[in-house]
Design an enzyme around this catalytic site. Structure first.
Site, mmCIF file in Angstrom:
data_model
loop_
_atom_site.group_PDB
_atom_site.id
_atom_site.type_symbol
_atom_site.label_atom_id
_atom_site.label_comp_id
_atom_site.label_asym_id
_atom_site.label_seq_id
_atom_site.Cartn_x
_atom_site.Cartn_y
_atom_site.Cartn_z
ATOM 1 N N GLY A 19 0.881 -1.220 -0.037
ATOM 2 C CA GLY A 19 -0.079 0.027 0.110
ATOM 3 C C GLY A 19 0.817 1.088 0.056
ATOM 4 N N GLY B 151 -0.531 4.416 0.288
ATOM 5 C CA GLY B 151 -1.238 5.849 0.747
ATOM 6 C C GLY B 151 -0.264 6.604 1.942
ATOM 7 C CG LEU B 152 -1.807 10.225 3.365
ATOM 8 C CD1 LEU B 152 -2.645 10.908 4.605
ATOM 9 C CD2 LEU B 152 -0.679 11.099 2.691
ATOM 10 N N GLY C 9 1.691 4.035 3.968
ATOM 11 C CA GLY C 9 2.439 3.130 3.418
ATOM 12 C C GLY C 9 3.533 3.991 2.520
ATOM 13 N NE ARG D 10 -15.861 13.033 9.620
ATOM 14 C CZ ARG D 10 -14.908 12.564 8.673
ATOM 15 N NH1 ARG D 10 -14.541 11.694 8.903
ATOM 16 N NH2 ARG D 10 -14.289 13.433 8.355
ATOM 17 C CG HIS E 39 -15.727 8.574 4.887
ATOM 18 N ND1 HIS E 39 -15.130 8.875 3.626
ATOM 19 C CD2 HIS E 39 -14.896 9.395 5.824
ATOM 20 C CE1 HIS E 39 -14.308 9.736 3.634
ATOM 21 N NE2 HIS E 39 -14.035 10.105 4.943
ATOM 22 C CD GLU F 177 -9.756 3.524 6.009
ATOM 23 O OE1 GLU F 177 -9.316 4.118 5.410
ATOM 24 O OE2 GLU F 177 -11.174 3.010 6.218
#
Lengths: 667, 247
Positions: free
Chosen positions: A60, A62-63, A65, A351, A426, A450
């Protein structure tokens, strides 16, 4: 399997058993503000000359990884980085809009590390581990420094200083942002740092590669089996440690704000190999998404909840007004329900509360927009007051790109008529269980961002996902993984080692089997049906009977999948149907575990609302006496493809030493 | 809506491709363009024919993964990404030709899927600021005038989709590269490496087989993020100064 296995009482006995409790053993004792410093000091160091002999696989980009890959590469380790997209820059962190929290207190409005820690624990409805959350708040300020140095163009004031805004669920302005594209800018920063290391030769990049199995040898994570998505080749990659930074699993609902490719496969394969899954049922339903328009819909689009700073949410007071043009409904006939019910926080409540209240309004028959099924599923988000107060140019400067996006998708102009919004899946707070070092229950397997369960408890506050991804990637993992790597290099593994051969064979068999079924239904049709089941019974509101029904439905759907799915094409070529089939097969197993977790947790907390557990006013009611723990689930095996045994529940008790437990109230 | 699609089908990188015609009935104007292709693929799968391969991921216009040449326009008739294009932009009965990006530097992998890793290699050459983790000064230590921060942000909005290359008759990547040079060049943090950045990126760009810019402007017109042509002027100015040692 654990020796102290016992059966829970009542209906639960049919669904799972209870194993030995677990605990984090890595966070040092002492005052909370000293723990991270102490842990960094106690964690073994690796001599710079030895680092290049140590290898780390990161799945991964993303931020979490990309940041970890860049940082470990800079430190001199040998990194192999994997992503299923065509470039590491595509990872879904890129779509985060609103911002990133940091306890900088630039506004001198009473913010501090302690307050960010407190807000995050409270926002998570007291189901997060205190030590991890404190550390997150502690390193938050460093993240902003790092990103600015990389050239991330955060919003600035005229004097050249960084601007901040307040964001859903808190009363201070601690959110840094880059218009509505903060995730994009942070990810591009991390991506560029990663590319710099690729050029330097410390990171090897494998784009268009998907991890399909974890290799565990002698109880340690030692590598992965990956499929080259262009050639179809099944590849073996070995290393001293494996990091999963593969994101969340919201796509189990089919419709979510996740990217089309976001999936649980890396996590699920590791779970099947022994990594415990923490709190799988904790799902965040985001309140400000564009409503569903029809059956063809492939995904839902989020609009940043920063919109709630200036937009006012309302529905008509009377059902008969719901079809009217909203501009014709006079002020006195509008119900600004969040401002009415929660006067202190108003439109900025967390939320989960904003989402559930929107659902309540629609269930009462006061929803707006087109009928979808039996209901109008939408509420108004109105900027008329903001435009009158600030002027259209100011609103445009803040939210222009979001307004444009809304107009493009719906064909309506939000400057003139109120937006319609509805909640959508989400973010998933659940994920693989990790200790303070972010190490899973399999030694050598680390999980960040996440993909792990660690920092958000039962509900995540706005602008905290970017913070956690980058905290884990830049500052936490690189410091904790060295304690594990310092004991390496671990013995060289041969490609013919039984652990490697078994992993590889299982991937090849599974691929062959998916292609051989040649049934009658498409992968997407199974995925959509699973999504309906999950949304209906394991979505915003959950009940015992609903969850039991969902488990039955998922089991029969999964059985049908393995009998009746149609996957065309070949294994040795670019085959997107095959990619999707593998991901949906894993979602069909995860969905069952999520429902079992939701069934066993007979309380409401954060994003998990059990209808049987609410106050007289319909607010979530926790049961701290019974459920003040993390549910870490152990996979219990199954005899064939798609068959699952009853999972084993390991409880990690949550001790609140520093923050006093309270029933959450935003009134 | 009822549509006729002519779609480029190609089995692999070295296979010969061709346009294949499909009829797609009952398309809703509220569908996105890619949802329309999803409908086609479900139908092909039901008929036992292999679905059309195309890239997409976020489907909200920010990841840059999708990108199709739609009746000769990169990302189609609107100024947006293919995933954010909706069928209401087309007419009932229309014939739509769908092709992959075509450029030497972006070889076709299958059907509508191309290899854009050349863009990653341009970034590797210099599209970054060297700031190791932990070495950063305090964020407020260096002021950045709002004007520069805003222009840096405008250029940094590039999503790396490659539409600029696909639209350019020369298949030039200079809008993409100009955007990065402008993003980093507007910021004080980007100054130390400014000269070597532009030189290294341009060298890689040329070696990858992208063409040169002849000021046609199709790139900026096709850009879903509206990156203006003047980032190429900035790129050229930086390059001249770098070569003459004035940067």
């Amino acid at each position: 399997m654990t020796e102290t296995l016992n059966k829970p009482e009542g209906v639960d006995a049919d669904y799972y058993s209870v194993g030995a409790p677990i605990a984090d053993t890595k966070a040092p004792a002492g005052p909370i503000e000293n723990k991270w410093t102490l842990r960094k000091f106690d964690a073994s160091l690796v001599n710079p000359a030895n680092r290049r002999k140590l290898s780390v696989i990161i799945v991964g980009t993303g931020l979490a990884g990309a940041a970890a890959g860049a940082t470990l590469g800079e430190a001199g380790y040998h990194v192999k980085s994997f992503c299923f997209q065509d470039s590491p820059r595509r990872a879904h962190s890129i779509a985060a809009q609103g911002g990133i929290n940091a306890a900088k207190n630039y506004k001198e409005d009473g913010d501090s590390i302690y307050r960010l820690f407190y807000d995050t624990v409270k926002g998570g409805d007291y189901r997060a581990r205190e030590t991890n959350v404190y550390r997150l708040a502690e390193v938050s300020a460093n993240i902003i420094d790092q990103c600015v140095a990389q050239g991330v163009p955060f919003a600035r004031e005229y004097g050249g200083l960084l601007d901040n805004r307040s964001f859903g669920g808190v009363q201070v302005s601690r959110t840094f942002y880059a218009r509505g594209q903060t995730g994009q800018q942070l990810l591009i920063g991390a991506y560029q740092a990663l590319e710099r290391q690729i050029a330097a030769g410390t990171v090897e990049m494998y784009a268009r590669h998907e991890m399909l199995e974890l290799i565990v040898a002698d109880g340690q994570a030692r590598g992965i089996i990956a499929r080259n998505l262009v050639t179809g080749e099944i590849e073996t990659h070995l290393a001293d440690a494996v990091v999963l930074a593969s994101g969340g699993y919201g796509n189990v609902f089919f419709l979510s704000t996740n990217a089309m490719g976001s999936n649980v496969t890396a996590n699920w394969r590791a779970h099947r190999k022994g990594a415990y899954f923490g709190n799988p049922c904790y799902t965040q339903i985001h309140p400000t998404c564009i409503p569903v328009s029809g059956d063809h819909q492939s995904k839902l689009t989020l609009m940043s909840e920063s919109l709630r700073n200036d937009g006012r949410i309302w529905v008509p007071k009377r059902k008969e007004d719901c079809e009217k043009d909203p501009r014709q409904i006079p002020e006195e006939d509008r119900d600004y329900y969040l401002e009415r019910i929660y006067p202190a926080f108003g439109n900025l409540v967390p939320r989960d509360i904003a989402s559930r209240q929107a659902k309540n309004m629609c269930d009462e028959g006061r929803g707006v927009g087109p009928m979808v099924g039996d209901f109008r599923r939408g509420v108004y988000l109105d900027f008329a007051d903001a435009i009158a107060r600030l002027g259209k140019p100011a609103v445009e400067a803040k939210y222009g790109n979001l307004f444009d996006m809304y107009a493009r998708i719906t064909g309506e102009n939000p400057y003139e008529t109120p937006m319609r919004i509805y909640p959508a899946v989400h973010y998933t707070m659940g994920g693989l269980w990790v200790d303070y070092d972010l190490q899973s229950s399999i030694p050598g397997l680390f999980v960040t961002g996440e993909a792990n369960f660690s920092d958000h408890g039962a509900n995540r506050l706005g602008a905290s996902a970017l913070m956690q991804g980058l905290a884990d990637g830049y500052f936490v993992l690189p410091n904790t993984i060295r304690d594990y790597l310092a004991k390496g290099p671990y013995p060289t593994l041969d490609e013919n080692d039984p652990s490697v051969a078994e992993a590889r064979t299982s991937v090849e068999d599974r691929t062959r089997r998916l292609l051989a079924i040649n049934g009658e239904r498409s992968v997407d049709s199974f995925h959509k049906e699973l999504g309906h089941i999950m949304w209906e019974y394991c979505g915003m509101e959950r009940t015992e009977t609903g969850l039991m029904k969902a488990i039955d439905l998922i089991r029969s759907l999964r059985a049908e999948f393995w009998r009746n799915v149609r996957v065309l094409g070949a294994a040795d070529t670019l085959n997107q149907s095959l990619e999707k089939a593998g991901r949906v097969a894993d979602f069909l197993e995860l969905g069952e575990l999520m429902c079992i977790d939701a069934l066993h947790r007979r309380e409401s907390c954060g994003g998990h609302f059990r209808a049987e557990s609410q106050t007289e006013d319909g607010e979530a009611l926790r049961h701290d006496d019974e459920f003040l723990y993390v549910a870490a689930w152990e996979y219990a095996g199954g005899s064939g493809e798609g068959e699952m045994g009853a999972p084993v529940l390991h409880k990690e008790d949550l001790a609140y030493e520093f923050i006093q437990l309270k029933q959450r109230s935003y009134k | 809506m009822n549509l006729t699609l002519k779609i480029w089908r190609q089995d692999g990188p070295t296979a010969r491709g061709e346009l294949v015609t499909y009829q797609v009935p009952d398309i809703s104007p509220d569908m996105s363009f890619l949802e329309m292709l999803d409908v086609l693929n479900e139908r092909l799968n039901a008929e036992g024919k292999e679905p059309v391969a195309f890239d997409s991921d976020c489907r909200e216009g920010i990841c840059g993964m999708c990108g199709l040449m739609i009746s000769g326009d990169a990302h189609g008739p609107e100024k947006t990404t293919t995933c954010q294009l909706h069928m209401r932009s087309f007419k009932d009965g229309e014939t739509i030709t769908i092709e992959p990006w075509r450029a030497t530097a972006f070889p076709v992998l299958r059907d509508l899927v191309v290899d854009r890793t050349a863009f990653d290699r341009i970034i590797q050459a210099g599209g970054f600021i060297s700031a190791n983790t932990g070495a950063a000064p305090k964020a407020e230590a260096i002021l950045v005038p709002k004007e520069n921060a805003d222009r840096a942000f405008m250029a940094a909005e590039c999503i790396g989709c490659g539409a600029c290359v696909a639209a350019c008759p020369n298949a030039s990547g200079m809008l993409f590269m100009g955007a990065k040079v402008t993003h980093l060049g507007e910021l004080p943090q980007g100054q130390p490496e400014r000269a070597q950045r532009v030189a290294a990126m341009v060298a890689t760009h040329d070696a990858e087989g992208f063409g040169g810019c002849t000021n046609i402007g199709e790139c900026s017109h096709a850009c879903p993020k509206g990156i203006p042509l003047d980032v190429i002027s900035q790129l050229n100015a930086d390059m001249r100064k770098a070569k003459s040692g004035r940067l």
